[in-house]
Enzyme design. Sequence first.
Site, PDB file in Angstrom:
ATOM      1  N   GLU A 269     -16.281 -33.694   5.862  1.00 39.65           N
ATOM      2  CA  GLU A 269     -15.438 -34.527   6.718  1.00 39.65           C
ATOM      3  C   GLU A 269     -14.012 -34.519   6.176  1.00 39.65           C
ATOM      4  O   GLU A 269     -13.819 -34.443   4.960  1.00 39.65           O
ATOM      5  CB  GLU A 269     -15.987 -35.960   6.746  1.00 39.65           C
ATOM      6  CG  GLU A 269     -17.382 -36.013   7.368  1.00 39.65           C
ATOM      7  CD  GLU A 269     -17.977 -37.424   7.451  1.00 39.65           C
ATOM      8  OE1 GLU A 269     -17.344 -38.384   6.970  1.00 39.65           O
ATOM      9  OE2 GLU A 269     -19.092 -37.540   8.014  1.00 39.65           O
ATOM     10  N   HIS A 292     -17.071 -40.558  12.030  1.00 38.37           N
ATOM     11  CA  HIS A 292     -17.815 -41.412  11.088  1.00 38.37           C
ATOM     12  C   HIS A 292     -17.437 -42.893  11.256  1.00 38.37           C
ATOM     13  O   HIS A 292     -17.059 -43.565  10.292  1.00 38.37           O
ATOM     14  CB  HIS A 292     -17.567 -40.959   9.638  1.00 38.37           C
ATOM     15  CG  HIS A 292     -18.675 -41.373   8.709  1.00 38.37           C
ATOM     16  ND1 HIS A 292     -19.077 -40.622   7.635  1.00 38.37           N
ATOM     17  CD2 HIS A 292     -19.482 -42.468   8.694  1.00 38.37           C
ATOM     18  CE1 HIS A 292     -20.067 -41.226   7.002  1.00 38.37           C
ATOM     19  NE2 HIS A 292     -20.335 -42.362   7.633  1.00 38.37           N
TER      20      HIS A 292
HETATM   21  N1  LIG Z   1     -22.456 -43.624  10.767  1.00 37.22           N
HETATM   22  C1  LIG Z   1     -22.137 -44.614   9.980  1.00 37.22           C
HETATM   23  O1  LIG Z   1     -21.002 -45.064   9.931  1.00 37.22           O
HETATM   24  C2  LIG Z   1     -23.208 -45.260   9.154  1.00 37.22           C
HETATM   25  C3  LIG Z   1     -23.125 -46.619   8.850  1.00 37.22           C
HETATM   26  C4  LIG Z   1     -24.166 -47.214   8.140  1.00 37.22           C
HETATM   27  C5  LIG Z   1     -25.221 -46.437   7.701  1.00 37.22           C
HETATM   28  N2  LIG Z   1     -25.263 -45.118   7.958  1.00 37.22           N
HETATM   29  C6  LIG Z   1     -26.376 -44.266   7.511  1.00 37.22           C
HETATM   30  O2  LIG Z   1     -27.501 -44.521   8.340  1.00 37.22           O
HETATM   31  C7  LIG Z   1     -28.687 -44.166   7.627  1.00 37.22           C
HETATM   32  C8  LIG Z   1     -29.730 -45.236   7.823  1.00 37.22           C
HETATM   33  O3  LIG Z   1     -29.275 -46.471   7.280  1.00 37.22           O
HETATM   34  P1  LIG Z   1     -30.304 -47.673   7.035  1.00 37.22           P
HETATM   35  O4  LIG Z   1     -29.520 -48.835   6.548  1.00 37.22           O
HETATM   36  O5  LIG Z   1     -31.188 -47.825   8.207  1.00 37.22           O
HETATM   37  O6  LIG Z   1     -31.138 -47.045   5.839  1.00 37.22           O
HETATM   38  P2  LIG Z   1     -32.573 -47.502   5.327  1.00 37.22           P
HETATM   39  O7  LIG Z   1     -32.639 -47.063   3.920  1.00 37.22           O
HETATM   40  O8  LIG Z   1     -32.826 -48.931   5.662  1.00 37.22           O
HETATM   41  O9  LIG Z   1     -33.580 -46.613   6.230  1.00 37.22           O
HETATM   42  C9  LIG Z   1     -33.762 -45.244   6.069  1.00 37.22           C
HETATM   43  C10 LIG Z   1     -35.202 -44.949   6.460  1.00 37.22           C
HETATM   44  O10 LIG Z   1     -35.388 -43.543   6.529  1.00 37.22           O
HETATM   45  C11 LIG Z   1     -36.661 -43.221   5.995  1.00 37.22           C
HETATM   46  N3  LIG Z   1     -36.624 -41.808   5.645  1.00 37.22           N
HETATM   47  C12 LIG Z   1     -35.949 -41.219   4.617  1.00 37.22           C
HETATM   48  N4  LIG Z   1     -36.109 -39.895   4.655  1.00 37.22           N
HETATM   49  C13 LIG Z   1     -36.885 -39.623   5.744  1.00 37.22           C
HETATM   50  C14 LIG Z   1     -37.371 -38.445   6.316  1.00 37.22           C
HETATM   51  N5  LIG Z   1     -37.066 -37.250   5.811  1.00 37.22           N
HETATM   52  N6  LIG Z   1     -38.161 -38.541   7.418  1.00 37.22           N
HETATM   53  C15 LIG Z   1     -38.462 -39.743   7.951  1.00 37.22           C
HETATM   54  N7  LIG Z   1     -38.019 -40.913   7.451  1.00 37.22           N
HETATM   55  C16 LIG Z   1     -37.234 -40.854   6.355  1.00 37.22           C
HETATM   56  C17 LIG Z   1     -36.825 -44.177   4.850  1.00 37.22           C
HETATM   57  O11 LIG Z   1     -38.171 -44.335   4.480  1.00 37.22           O
HETATM   58  C18 LIG Z   1     -36.228 -45.464   5.448  1.00 37.22           C
HETATM   59  O12 LIG Z   1     -37.197 -46.230   6.115  1.00 37.22           O
HETATM   60  C19 LIG Z   1     -28.268 -43.967   6.182  1.00 37.22           C
HETATM   61  O13 LIG Z   1     -28.194 -42.594   5.917  1.00 37.22           O
HETATM   62  C20 LIG Z   1     -26.882 -44.574   6.117  1.00 37.22           C
HETATM   63  O14 LIG Z   1     -26.081 -43.954   5.142  1.00 37.22           O
HETATM   64  C21 LIG Z   1     -24.283 -44.509   8.710  1.00 37.22           C
END
Ligand SMILES: NC(=O)c1ccc[n+]([C@@H]2O[C@H](COP(=O)([O-])OP(=O)(O)OC[C@H]3O[C@@H](n4cnc5c(N)ncnc54)[C@H](O)[C@@H]3O)[C@@H](O)[C@H]2O)c1
Length: 411
Positions: A269, A292
């Site tokens: 990015e 993002h």
């Molecule tokens: N776009 C953005 O601005 C933004 C903002 C906030 C969070 N995020 C991203 O969103 C994602 C999710 O956030 P969250 O708070 O829900 O995280 P979280 O940790 O609560 O949930 C992630 C889930 O994914 C599961 N998981 C991990 N690897 C997996 C796989 N290969 N297959 C299936 N399931 C799998 C985990 O068991 C967990 O339940 C994170 O990567 C976070 O960095 C992005």
Amino acid sequence: MERKVMIDQAKVRVLLLENIHPDAVSRLEAAGYQVESVAGALDEAELVERIPGVRLLGIRSKSRVTAKVLAAADSLVAIGAFCIGTDQIDLAGASQAGIAVFNAPFSNTRSVVELALAEIIAMTRRLTEKNNLMHQGIWDKAANGSHEVRGRRLGIVGYGNIGTQLSVLAENLGMRVSFYDTADKLALGNAQRCSTMDELLAGSDVVTLHVDGRPGNAGFFGAEQFAKMRPGTLFLNLSRGIVVDHASLRDALVSGHLAGAAVDVFPTEPKGRGDEFRSELRGLPNVILTPHIGGSTEEAQSDIGDFVATKLVNFVQEGNTTLSVNLPSVALPASTDMSRVIHVHLNMPGVLAQVNSILAEHQVNVEGQLLSTRGEYGYLITDISGSYSDDVLEQLRGMSQTVRLRVLSNE
Ligand SMILES: NC(=O)c1ccc[n+]([C@@H]2O[C@H](COP(=O)([O-])OP(=O)(O)OC[C@H]3O[C@@H](n4cnc5c(N)ncnc54)[C@H](O)[C@@H]3O)[C@@H](O)[C@H]2O)c1
């Protein structure tokens, strides 16, 4: 050893860097703390100079709390990362010094969910195409290729904080929801758990990724997974840029196998606002690209400010470490007529017995006690009533396993 200092409720100096939200400042000032705010980040040398005497430090993603900064932090009890990530903090060093680190893991999750929903509806109605045509002066009034989301199946990969909220809201819109998660997760509402990702891919009209960024997830979603989706599926990634192979995503879109995609996160990015964005996904129809911003709303920023500031206040006033990134999690309601002894120690056999034998020898009455351990460290809260001699604290502080001792006294 010089860290084994006693901290009480005396004036708390707070240093907030990187324009932290005013809600955080108000929360900390309301607790009676002396808050100094700095608009930008400080580099290591500047922070080393500013940190002595500071009890609480607040940063966002640009200030690095290194071993040198921690070594100069003679009064620091906690660091608030007013963001999600904590890679910018030497967490091992903070734990070694008995300094608690807090962040805001949930504050922007709703913002991500709302963006995902908006994009699912926009792609299903082909809104971006209609909008582009209108701006070119073309009145393309037609229903073909446009659908309601009601009744369509949403497949959520990663059923964590974001995936679960999306599941509930999507069902409220009338979507049917399936999810796949590598961990055991409770299905909310009528959502159906899939036992394999392939099962989810084969049965969904829309596939959305909400997995975390663990190393094993790098590139886990590529040509093979796109091929397993039904023709005409929509795809979203608002999780981490590294999890999707973008060349394969482009191929699946150009061939028409996927009907659209919404992507908020990219393998690389641009560093700053206004920098050029390069991607093989640029210029494709029914593809929504966003910089993002999934979690970037004013509401999320305000929530982060309030959430982390409240964690810091609770830690200073009650010693509670709920959701700390690095220390064991302990929460014991505080009582106004007791003193609270907080003992951060190395997690070794016999520490609890030793603490209690020192207290017993001095006839100190324990009213409440809670211990939790995490990796190398233990965190013990002991509430005591009545008076106690300084000798008690000296002996606790003198234990070889003691990392840090704080006493919260209401006297
Ligand atoms: N776009 C953005 O601005 C933004 C903002 C906030 C969070 N995020 C991203 O969103 C994602 C999710 O956030 P969250 O708070 O829900 O995280 P979280 O940790 O609560 O949930 C992630 C889930 O994914 C599961 N998981 C991990 N690897 C997996 C796989 N290969 N297959 C299936 N399931 C799998 C985990 O068991 C967990 O339940 C994170 O990567 C976070 O960095 C992005």
